[in-house]
Design a protein around this motif. Structure first.
Motif, PDB file in Angstrom:
ATOM      1  N   LEU A 123      58.519 104.623  55.903  1.00  0.00           N
ATOM      2  CA  LEU A 123      57.707 104.686  54.682  1.00  0.00           C
ATOM      3  C   LEU A 123      56.224 104.601  55.020  1.00  0.00           C
ATOM      4  CD1 LEU A 123      59.576 102.441  52.073  1.00  0.00           C
ATOM      5  CD2 LEU A 123      59.522 104.923  52.210  1.00  0.00           C
ATOM      6  N   TRP A 124      55.888 103.690  55.923  1.00  0.00           N
ATOM      7  CA  TRP A 124      54.489 103.535  56.306  1.00  0.00           C
ATOM      8  C   TRP A 124      53.959 104.801  56.980  1.00  0.00           C
ATOM      9  CZ3 TRP A 124      52.283 103.264  61.313  1.00  0.00           C
ATOM     10  CH2 TRP A 124      50.899 103.023  61.299  1.00  0.00           C
ATOM     11  N   LEU A 125      54.791 105.454  57.789  1.00  0.00           N
ATOM     12  CA  LEU A 125      54.353 106.704  58.421  1.00  0.00           C
ATOM     13  C   LEU A 125      54.036 107.765  57.364  1.00  0.00           C
ATOM     14  CD1 LEU A 125      56.748 106.876  61.506  1.00  0.00           C
ATOM     15  CD2 LEU A 125      54.279 106.395  61.500  1.00  0.00           C
ATOM     16  N   GLY A 126      54.784 107.770  56.253  1.00  0.00           N
ATOM     17  CA  GLY A 126      54.454 108.663  55.144  1.00  0.00           C
ATOM     18  C   GLY A 126      53.112 108.320  54.531  1.00  0.00           C
ATOM     19  N   THR A 127      52.871 107.026  54.371  1.00  0.00           N
ATOM     20  CA  THR A 127      51.579 106.583  53.846  1.00  0.00           C
ATOM     21  C   THR A 127      50.451 106.945  54.813  1.00  0.00           C
ATOM     22  OG1 THR A 127      52.614 104.776  52.634  1.00  0.00           O
ATOM     23  CG2 THR A 127      50.262 104.559  53.080  1.00  0.00           C
ATOM     24  N   LEU A 128      50.708 106.787  56.100  1.00  0.00           N
ATOM     25  CA  LEU A 128      49.714 107.131  57.123  1.00  0.00           C
ATOM     26  C   LEU A 128      49.389 108.630  57.073  1.00  0.00           C
ATOM     27  CD1 LEU A 128      48.035 106.162  59.573  1.00  0.00           C
ATOM     28  CD2 LEU A 128      50.030 106.676  60.998  1.00  0.00           C
ATOM     29  N   ALA A 129      50.425 109.465  56.965  1.00  0.00           N
ATOM     30  CA  ALA A 129      50.200 110.913  56.885  1.00  0.00           C
ATOM     31  C   ALA A 129      49.409 111.260  55.627  1.00  0.00           C
ATOM     32  CB  ALA A 129      51.545 111.650  56.895  1.00  0.00           C
ATOM     33  N   GLY A 130      49.773 110.645  54.504  1.00  0.00           N
ATOM     34  CA  GLY A 130      49.062 110.899  53.254  1.00  0.00           C
ATOM     35  C   GLY A 130      47.610 110.469  53.331  1.00  0.00           C
ATOM     36  N   ALA A 131      47.373 109.309  53.941  1.00  0.00           N
ATOM     37  CA  ALA A 131      45.997 108.828  54.079  1.00  0.00           C
ATOM     38  C   ALA A 131      45.189 109.731  54.999  1.00  0.00           C
ATOM     39  CB  ALA A 131      46.000 107.393  54.607  1.00  0.00           C
ATOM     40  N   ALA A 132      45.822 110.225  56.058  1.00  0.00           N
ATOM     41  CA  ALA A 132      45.112 111.127  56.973  1.00  0.00           C
ATOM     42  C   ALA A 132      44.673 112.392  56.242  1.00  0.00           C
ATOM     43  CB  ALA A 132      46.013 111.482  58.162  1.00  0.00           C
ATOM     44  N   ASP A 147      33.853 105.667  49.008  1.00  0.00           N
ATOM     45  CA  ASP A 147      34.646 104.541  48.506  1.00  0.00           C
ATOM     46  C   ASP A 147      36.136 104.871  48.524  1.00  0.00           C
ATOM     47  OD1 ASP A 147      32.319 103.149  48.099  1.00  0.00           O
ATOM     48  OD2 ASP A 147      32.226 103.536  45.940  1.00  0.00           O
ATOM     49  N   TRP A 148      36.478 106.081  48.107  1.00  0.00           N
ATOM     50  CA  TRP A 148      37.892 106.492  48.114  1.00  0.00           C
ATOM     51  C   TRP A 148      38.418 106.598  49.539  1.00  0.00           C
ATOM     52  CZ3 TRP A 148      41.310 106.174  44.461  1.00  0.00           C
ATOM     53  CH2 TRP A 148      40.926 106.256  43.127  1.00  0.00           C
ATOM     54  N   ARG A 149      37.568 107.038  50.459  1.00  0.00           N
ATOM     55  CA  ARG A 149      37.995 107.139  51.862  1.00  0.00           C
ATOM     56  C   ARG A 149      38.366 105.760  52.398  1.00  0.00           C
ATOM     57  NH1 ARG A 149      33.553 109.472  55.710  1.00  0.00           N
ATOM     58  NH2 ARG A 149      32.691 107.453  55.164  1.00  0.00           N
ATOM     59  N   PHE A 150      37.521 104.762  52.113  1.00  0.00           N
ATOM     60  CA  PHE A 150      37.827 103.406  52.569  1.00  0.00           C
ATOM     61  C   PHE A 150      39.041 102.837  51.830  1.00  0.00           C
ATOM     62  CE2 PHE A 150      33.214 103.476  53.804  1.00  0.00           C
ATOM     63  CZ  PHE A 150      33.456 103.502  55.164  1.00  0.00           C
ATOM     64  N   ALA A 151      39.221 103.211  50.573  1.00  0.00           N
ATOM     65  CA  ALA A 151      40.403 102.757  49.825  1.00  0.00           C
ATOM     66  C   ALA A 151      41.680 103.289  50.475  1.00  0.00           C
ATOM     67  CB  ALA A 151      40.326 103.218  48.371  1.00  0.00           C
ATOM     68  N   ALA A 152      41.669 104.554  50.891  1.00  0.00           N
ATOM     69  CA  ALA A 152      42.840 105.133  51.560  1.00  0.00           C
ATOM     70  C   ALA A 152      43.142 104.396  52.857  1.00  0.00           C
ATOM     71  CB  ALA A 152      42.612 106.621  51.835  1.00  0.00           C
ATOM     72  N   LEU A 153      42.094 104.047  53.607  1.00  0.00           N
ATOM     73  CA  LEU A 153      42.303 103.320  54.856  1.00  0.00           C
ATOM     74  C   LEU A 153      42.804 101.902  54.599  1.00  0.00           C
ATOM     75  CD1 LEU A 153      39.132 104.561  56.780  1.00  0.00           C
ATOM     76  CD2 LEU A 153      41.509 105.282  57.128  1.00  0.00           C
TER      77      LEU A 153
END
Length: 197
Positions: free
Chosen positions: A117-126, A150-156
């Motif tokens: 699940l986290w890898l999906g979140t990582l791909a989405g954030a990338a 701000d949104w970029r840091f929120a994704a990270l």
């Protein structure tokens, strides 16, 4: 306009999903259903194009543009899993397929599941961060791109928090209660191994 389009894409996602599953299982037209399900990514392409056009026409970069990038990223990272999960349940309910297995609840099997699940979140954030960075470069004015940053840091941050949650399942694995007949096989095997130790 972008917010309305995001809402329209979300509604369109569920409409296409429901129509695709209905064609596949209720109307017994699997190819038409698959074609509808394969149209899902077109919604993100439309949203991306509209966002680019909006910025090109001189719109002030705002939270809606950042939200569009996160929405596209989420769909890339988790959209396939969502469609697959619902397809499995529809196949069981309407197509006579076996009931889909539930996620593992215990031990290393659960930790592996959370890591996926986290890898999906990582791909989405990338994807989201890449789109936001491209938008920042496109606008080219540091005084106007604050909301995008701000949104970029929120994704990270979201990715980091989700990563810590996944890591916690490895560090402190949940053990099945002794005698819990509902434990999945992998979780039960992990529990038996821990008891032997």
């Amino acid at each position: 306009m972008i917010v309305v389009l995001i809402v329209a894409c979300e509604i369109g996602f569920w409409v296409l999903l429901a129509a695709g599953l209905a064609f596949r299982y209720l109307l017994r037209m699997p190819r038409a259903g698959l074609a509808l399900l394969l149209c899902e990514p077109l919604l993100e392409v439309v949203l991306l194009a509209a966002t680019v056009i909006d910025l090109r026409n001189g719109a002030e970069p705002g939270w809606a543009h950042g939200l569009a990038a996160l929405y596209i990223g989420y769909t890339v990272g988790h959209g396939h899993r969502t469609v697959k999960w619902l397809d499995g349940h529809a196949a069981h309910r309407f197509g006579g397929a076996p009931k889909p297995a539930k996620p593992p609840r215990y031990g290393s099997a659960r930790a592996r599941y959370e890591t996926k699940l986290w890898l999906g979140t990582l791909a989405g954030a990338a994807v989201a961060v890449a789109l936001l960075q491209l938008a920042i470069w496109y606008v080219g004015d540091a005084g106007r791109t604050g909301p995008l940053e701000d949104w970029r840091f929120a994704a990270l941050r979201i990715t980091g928090i989700h990563g810590l949650v996944a890591l916690a399942y490895w560090i402190w694995p949940k053990r099945a209660p002794v005698g819990d007949w509902r434990a999945d096989r992998n979780g039960l095997a992990d529990t038996k191994e821990n008891i032997r130790r």
